[in-house]
Design a protein around this motif. Structure first.
Motif, PDB file in Angstrom:
ATOM      1  N   ARG A 110     -37.703  51.888  43.681  1.00  0.00           N
ATOM      2  CA  ARG A 110     -38.908  52.726  43.756  1.00  0.00           C
ATOM      3  C   ARG A 110     -40.225  51.975  43.578  1.00  0.00           C
ATOM      4  N   THR A 111     -40.151  50.686  43.176  1.00  0.00           N
ATOM      5  CA  THR A 111     -41.398  49.958  42.946  1.00  0.00           C
ATOM      6  C   THR A 111     -42.002  49.474  44.251  1.00  0.00           C
ATOM      7  N   GLN A 112     -43.312  49.331  44.266  1.00  0.00           N
ATOM      8  CA  GLN A 112     -44.060  48.838  45.418  1.00  0.00           C
ATOM      9  C   GLN A 112     -45.065  47.788  44.951  1.00  0.00           C
ATOM     10  N   PRO A 113     -45.423  46.782  45.781  1.00  0.00           N
ATOM     11  CA  PRO A 113     -44.864  46.523  47.111  1.00  0.00           C
ATOM     12  C   PRO A 113     -43.406  46.064  47.021  1.00  0.00           C
ATOM     13  N   THR A 114     -42.804  45.774  48.177  1.00  0.00           N
ATOM     14  CA  THR A 114     -41.386  45.434  48.241  1.00  0.00           C
ATOM     15  C   THR A 114     -41.048  44.328  47.242  1.00  0.00           C
ATOM     16  N   PRO A 115     -40.101  44.585  46.332  1.00  0.00           N
ATOM     17  CA  PRO A 115     -39.749  43.557  45.342  1.00  0.00           C
ATOM     18  C   PRO A 115     -38.793  42.513  45.920  1.00  0.00           C
ATOM     19  N   VAL A 116     -39.034  41.266  45.563  1.00  0.00           N
ATOM     20  CA  VAL A 116     -38.151  40.166  45.921  1.00  0.00           C
ATOM     21  C   VAL A 116     -37.729  39.503  44.616  1.00  0.00           C
ATOM     22  N   LEU A 117     -36.466  39.716  44.235  1.00  0.00           N
ATOM     23  CA  LEU A 117     -35.923  39.146  43.003  1.00  0.00           C
ATOM     24  C   LEU A 117     -35.268  37.814  43.338  1.00  0.00           C
ATOM     25  N   VAL A 118     -35.847  36.730  42.828  1.00  0.00           N
ATOM     26  CA  VAL A 118     -35.378  35.379  43.116  1.00  0.00           C
ATOM     27  C   VAL A 118     -34.782  34.787  41.841  1.00  0.00           C
ATOM     28  N   ILE A 119     -33.526  34.347  41.920  1.00  0.00           N
ATOM     29  CA  ILE A 119     -32.868  33.669  40.806  1.00  0.00           C
ATOM     30  C   ILE A 119     -32.456  32.284  41.286  1.00  0.00           C
ATOM     31  N   ASP A 120     -33.110  31.267  40.730  1.00  0.00           N
ATOM     32  CA  ASP A 120     -32.840  29.895  41.118  1.00  0.00           C
ATOM     33  C   ASP A 120     -31.791  29.297  40.178  1.00  0.00           C
ATOM     34  N   ASP A 121     -31.154  28.213  40.640  1.00  0.00           N
ATOM     35  CA  ASP A 121     -30.157  27.477  39.834  1.00  0.00           C
ATOM     36  C   ASP A 121     -29.039  28.397  39.335  1.00  0.00           C
ATOM     37  N   LEU A 122     -28.523  29.224  40.219  1.00  0.00           N
ATOM     38  CA  LEU A 122     -27.468  30.168  39.836  1.00  0.00           C
ATOM     39  C   LEU A 122     -26.201  29.452  39.362  1.00  0.00           C
ATOM     40  N   HIS A 123     -26.019  28.187  39.719  1.00  0.00           N
ATOM     41  CA  HIS A 123     -24.816  27.466  39.290  1.00  0.00           C
ATOM     42  C   HIS A 123     -24.764  27.286  37.782  1.00  0.00           C
ATOM     43  N   TRP A 124     -25.873  27.533  37.070  1.00  0.00           N
ATOM     44  CA  TRP A 124     -25.868  27.451  35.608  1.00  0.00           C
ATOM     45  C   TRP A 124     -25.811  28.838  34.967  1.00  0.00           C
ATOM     46  N   ALA A 125     -25.556  29.852  35.750  1.00  0.00           N
ATOM     47  CA  ALA A 125     -25.649  31.219  35.235  1.00  0.00           C
ATOM     48  C   ALA A 125     -24.571  31.506  34.195  1.00  0.00           C
ATOM     49  N   ASP A 126     -24.946  32.302  33.214  1.00  0.00           N
ATOM     50  CA  ASP A 126     -23.978  32.833  32.257  1.00  0.00           C
ATOM     51  C   ASP A 126     -23.252  34.017  32.883  1.00  0.00           C
ATOM     52  N   GLU A 127     -22.207  34.482  32.236  1.00  0.00           N
ATOM     53  CA  GLU A 127     -21.395  35.563  32.805  1.00  0.00           C
ATOM     54  C   GLU A 127     -22.184  36.862  32.920  1.00  0.00           C
ATOM     55  N   ALA A 128     -23.058  37.140  31.962  1.00  0.00           N
ATOM     56  CA  ALA A 128     -23.827  38.383  32.032  1.00  0.00           C
ATOM     57  C   ALA A 128     -24.751  38.365  33.246  1.00  0.00           C
ATOM     58  N   TYR A 135     -23.530  43.184  40.449  1.00  0.00           N
ATOM     59  CA  TYR A 135     -23.913  44.598  40.459  1.00  0.00           C
ATOM     60  C   TYR A 135     -25.005  44.848  41.495  1.00  0.00           C
ATOM     61  N   VAL A 136     -26.069  44.031  41.453  1.00  0.00           N
ATOM     62  CA  VAL A 136     -27.185  44.223  42.390  1.00  0.00           C
ATOM     63  C   VAL A 136     -26.750  43.856  43.805  1.00  0.00           C
ATOM     64  N   GLY A 137     -26.027  42.727  43.936  1.00  0.00           N
ATOM     65  CA  GLY A 137     -25.648  42.260  45.270  1.00  0.00           C
ATOM     66  C   GLY A 137     -24.766  43.224  46.022  1.00  0.00           C
ATOM     67  N   ARG A 138     -23.921  43.966  45.290  1.00  0.00           N
ATOM     68  CA  ARG A 138     -23.029  44.921  45.947  1.00  0.00           C
ATOM     69  C   ARG A 138     -23.740  46.201  46.343  1.00  0.00           C
ATOM     70  N   ARG A 139     -24.931  46.430  45.809  1.00  0.00           N
ATOM     71  CA  ARG A 139     -25.613  47.706  46.042  1.00  0.00           C
ATOM     72  C   ARG A 139     -26.979  47.564  46.711  1.00  0.00           C
ATOM     73  N   ILE A 140     -27.434  46.343  46.917  1.00  0.00           N
ATOM     74  CA  ILE A 140     -28.799  46.100  47.369  1.00  0.00           C
ATOM     75  C   ILE A 140     -29.051  46.637  48.777  1.00  0.00           C
ATOM     76  N   ALA A 141     -27.992  46.777  49.582  1.00  0.00           N
ATOM     77  CA  ALA A 141     -28.186  47.224  50.967  1.00  0.00           C
ATOM     78  C   ALA A 141     -28.789  48.618  51.037  1.00  0.00           C
ATOM     79  N   GLN A 142     -28.571  49.442  50.003  1.00  0.00           N
ATOM     80  CA  GLN A 142     -29.125  50.798  49.995  1.00  0.00           C
ATOM     81  C   GLN A 142     -30.487  50.858  49.301  1.00  0.00           C
ATOM     82  N   THR A 143     -31.092  49.715  49.027  1.00  0.00           N
ATOM     83  CA  THR A 143     -32.343  49.656  48.263  1.00  0.00           C
ATOM     84  C   THR A 143     -33.383  48.867  49.048  1.00  0.00           C
ATOM     85  N   PRO A 144     -34.621  49.330  49.132  1.00  0.00           N
ATOM     86  CA  PRO A 144     -35.674  48.584  49.847  1.00  0.00           C
ATOM     87  C   PRO A 144     -36.166  47.399  49.022  1.00  0.00           C
TER      88      PRO A 144
END
Length: 871
Positions: A110-128, A135-144
């Protein structure tokens, strides 16, 4: 990379990012994954793309940290100040699936302008963080909105959890773009202004943009052999203040807070300006960090050990006064360990582990307990504390299915409790060892030892734990009677102790043991209660385990409609909570049910999905292969004895998700279909020695009878088998049809007269069950019947629900509301023949009511206009 160098050979990547952003603006979100080896310029590409879309989007950019133990939800915590206050509070509360993840998706939508969530260096990501990405990647197609992930893609750089996460979001539609090294032409263009040989630079760097940039910025005549030397050469040209700032920043993976850097280094501003000007540092308030992790590591490793430890110690002190927020504890542990502060590590690591567990960062928590235990002896940690840490790590290791390491931790904890004379602690560890050991014989000994070692009062959760561990051990060793008594006691004790976690598991085990003997409505209700309690108290793992039991036991008792009803609830729950292991186990049971109910085309699709979605789980793939081979055998391509013997051996060694008795039953069935009565009888008797479930016993007895063996009567068989063994093949056929099992029903007709054999042949041909159909033809020939002995009639390609052409024709008339008599008249067939066709259609559709079948058929494509004859 210095910013004055042009960005070459990245236009295609930028164009695809622009396309994804345009789609998000139009309402169709997406996920883009940018990969490349270290130094390939992923961050530079993101910088260029950001600069080219300034003002048109809402940038939410963060990165994962290369900490000893990554901060749980580190990238989202760093963005908390950008989020609205309500979402920021949810981030710091870290409630993940029960708050943060749905709230984040809602805000992105619902936020505007179009949000772009960028996560760099994902190879160091924790499990959470990986949970959040899934969670977001499986559902992002239905979200602007747009999710952009950047990470290293080498085998050494990408941990297994990251690979699995990428595989899952790519199945949901994520686009992966790999950055290639620069070509000789591009390197030559960059080198032209530096009076260097582009081809020589390319040979030295293999086109890695970071290597190229560092070489080009090194004084002429110096060609560094590695990035480390290039970075150190560069630092040597800078002022002592700049080098000092570089050392401070290098000690903090993921960046150092500007305020903290200022407090630690008086010359911070001057040093940061110099390092930013030469392209080594980035300033993204509130953080100052190296543009490339390779550069940070080069600086960090170049420091003398004493200097490095002193800086980490100072950072640990500086963070000790930081506000309490997610991730600070993990950083303090990292710096304490690097500074050699043993007391601080053992004090902080368990607290950081608890914080990680609250957001389901299980690998991070395990790493923190590793750290605490490795420092425990030097810090003089009491035995009872070490024992508790071993227990915590054992549970975490068990979760990732490292059962040998988990058992080692339980044994270590047990030894510590024994040394302290703690009977309750000893019993708890022994009971958990029993659960790990099952179905081996030692599980019974361990569970009894746990039970005998507990004091009679007060009754606590350990009493229930020991009881249901013993119940499970006994049941798995073929002693269901005693197992039931212990399981019921475990439930009563769980109720008394008031421990919901223990109670949900005790209910599930008790129900499973009881249902292994007979279909008991009360036991099924226990399973439903276990699920309800677990869902209510957000014990998603317990809920999933109980659902797996419920679906498996519905399968065991041939309750197929109820099974599919349970799956309709369980599968969405597992997917919503990213419980991939439970989802896999549910889908295996779904696969088995589809085979038993004659829905073989759907089974083919489920098999393909299992192999695709769980290709990294060998036991799952072996299970899928075993079922596929069985299905091929039913269709006429039966494997030989040697191949089946190897499969049974693998099942006995625990190589599949199926019990050995099931695999032996399949081997017996295959032998019968090959016409090998001796092997069919051998495998069926072997399986009967381990089988207690009535339906499995009935199937094995039927194989033995078909192989010419004489059996003593058995009264507790399910109805279809009782009818079959008493020679009432028509009643047995009708009972199987009522259960929705057309293949089993057709097999019963093989004992009938010529008319029954012809009916069996019709049904088997419609299913594509060529192996059994060949038997029907042979028996018809033995009776002198030639008419109607025909080959298999398979479902047309793409036929909905696996319906054959005949069934589609009948289904079209059924959808028009015609009775069986009217359909028979229209097609010039007997009413009995049409009745069997309709029964087969209902079974394949997975419904019991004619009205429900009509609704489904009306929503599927119509069959050919010309009715197919039955001749």
């Amino acid at each position: 990379m210095p910013t004055d160098l042009p960005l070459l050979e990245r236009d295609a990547t930028l164009a695809r990012l622009d396309q994804a952003l345009a789609a998000a603006r139009a309402g169709t979100g997406g996920c883009v994954v940018i990969t490349g080896e270290a130094g390939m310029g992923k961050t530079r590409v993101l910088d260029a793309w950001r600069d080219g879309t300034a003002g048109a989007v809402q940038w939410l950019r963060s990165a994962c940290d290369a900490l000893h133990t990554p901060r749980p939800l580190g990238p989202l915590v760093d963005l908390a100040d950008v989020f609205p206050p309500a979402l920021a509070r949810t981030v710091h509360a870290a409630t993940t699936y029960n708050g943060l993840f749905p709230d984040l998706m809602g805000w992105l939508g619902r936020t505007q302008p179009t949000p772009v969530l960028v996560i760099d260096d994902l190879h160091w990501a924790d499990e959470a963080t990986l949970d959040a990405v899934r969670y977001v990647g499986r559902r992002i197609a239905q979200t602007p909105a747009l999710l952009v992930l950047a990470l290293r893609d080498g085998e050494a750089d990408m941990p297994a959890p990251v690979r699995q996460t990428l595989a899952q979001i790519e199945r949901a539609g994520a686009i992966r773009m790999a950055l290639a090294p620069l070509s000789v032409a591009a390197v030559s263009e960059l080198a032209r202004g530096r009076h260097l040989d582009g081809a020589a630079v390319h040979r030295l760097t293999s086109g890695n943009p970071l290597f190229v940039a560092q070489v080009l910025e090194t004084p002429v005549g110096r060609v560094p052999a590695s990035v480390r030397n290039a970075v150190l050469d560069r630092l040597d040209t800078l002022t002592p203040k700049a080098r000092g700032v570089a050392e401070w920043v290098s000690t903090s993976p993921g960046g150092l807070e500007w305020a903290l850097l200022q407090a630690l280094e008086p010359a911070a501003a001057e040093g940061v300006d110099t390092l930013h000007r030469v392209g080594l540092l980035d300033v993204v308030p509130p953080l100052v960090g190296f543009r490339h992790e390779l550069v940070r590591l080069a600086v960090h490793e170049s420091m003398p050990p004493g200097r490095r430890m002193a800086l980490h110690g100072a950072l640990a002190d500086g963070l000790s006064g930081a506000p309490a927020r997610a991730g600070v504890l993990a950083r303090r542990v990292h710096h304490a360990a690097q500074a050699g502060r043993v007391a601080d590590v053992v004090a902080l690591a368990p607290m950081a582990a608890d914080e990680a567990l609250r957001v389901s960062a299980h690998a991070a928590a395990e790493s923190l307990f590793d750290l605490a235990l490795s420092h425990a002896a030097a810090a003089g940690v009491p035995d009872h504390t070490c024992a508790a840490w071993h227990e915590s790590r054992a549970r975490l290791r068990s979760r990732r299915r490292d059962l040998e390491a988990s058992a080692a931790d339980w044994r270590d904890a047990q030894a510590l409790y024994r040394g302290m004379g703690d009977r309750v602690g000893q019993a708890r560890t022994l009971a958990n060892l029993a659960l790990l050991s099952s179905p081996r014989e030692e599980a019974i000994t361990l569970a009894r030892e746990a039970l005998d070692g507990l004091p009679d009062s007060p009754v606590g959760p350990e009493h229930a734990l020991a009881r249901y561990a013993l119940a499970l051990a006994l049941a798995n060793r073929g002693q269901p009677g005693p197992a039931v008594a212990h399981a019921q006691t475990a439930v009563a004790m769980g109720e008394t102790a008031g421990h919901v976690g223990v109670l949900t598991q005790a209910l599930s085990v008790c129900a499973a043991v009881k249902l292994s003997l007979s279909a008991d409505d009360e036991a099924f209700n226990m399973l439903e209660r276990s699920i309800s309690l677990a869902v209510e108290h957000q014990l998603s793992d317990h809920a999933a385990a109980a659902w797996v039991n419920l679906v498996g036991l519905r399968l065991m008792h041939a309750q197929y409609p109820r099974l599919f009803e349970a799956l309709a609830q369980a599968l969405p729950y597992g997917q919503a909570h990213d419980l991939d292991l439970a989802t896999m186990q549910l889908r295996i049971r779904q696969l088995l049910a589809l085979v038993e109910t004659g829905r073989w085309t759907e089974a083919d699709n489920t098999l393909a999905a299992l192999r695709r979605d769980f290709e990294d789980l060998p036991r799952t793939c072996e299970t899928a292969d075993l079922v596929a081979v069985r299905l091929n055998g039913l269709r006429g391509k039966v494997d030989d004895e040697a191949a089946w013997a190897a499969r049974v051996k693998k099942a006995r060694a625990g190589g599949t998700e199926l019990l050995p008795a099931d695999a032996m039953g399949y081997a017996a069935e295959a032998a019968w279909l090959r016409g090998d009565a001796v092997q069919a009888a051998y495998w069926a008797r072997e399986a009967l020695g381990q089988a207690s479930a009535p339906w499995l016993v009935g199937r094995l007895r039927r194989t033995l009878r078909a192989a010419g063996q004489t059996l003593p009567p058995q009264d507790d068989l399910p109805a279809p088998f009782r009818s079959s063994e008493s020679g009432q093949w028509r009643e047995a056929h009708d009972a199987w049809l009522a259960l929705g099992c057309p293949y089993e029903a057709a097999l019963e007709l093989l004992d009938g007269d010529a008319q029954a054999l012809q009916q069996a042949l019709d049904s088997l041909c419609q299913l594509g069950a060529e192996a059994a159909a060949a038997m029907a033809r042979q028996r018809l020939r033995g009776l002198g019947v030639r008419r109607g002995v025909r080959g298999p009639r398979r479902a047309p390609a793409g036929a909905a629900f696996g319906l054959t052409g005949r069934e589609q024709t009948v289904g079209q008339l059924l959808a028009q509301g015609l009775s069986n008599a009217a359909i028979a008249q229209r097609l010039h067939r007997s009413e009995r023949t049409v009745e069997h066709q309709v029964s087969s259609i209902l079974a394949k559709l997975g419904v019991r009511q004619r009205a429900r079948a009509i609704v489904i058929l009306m929503s599927t494509p119509e069959p050919p206009e010309t009715p197919e004859g039955f001749g």
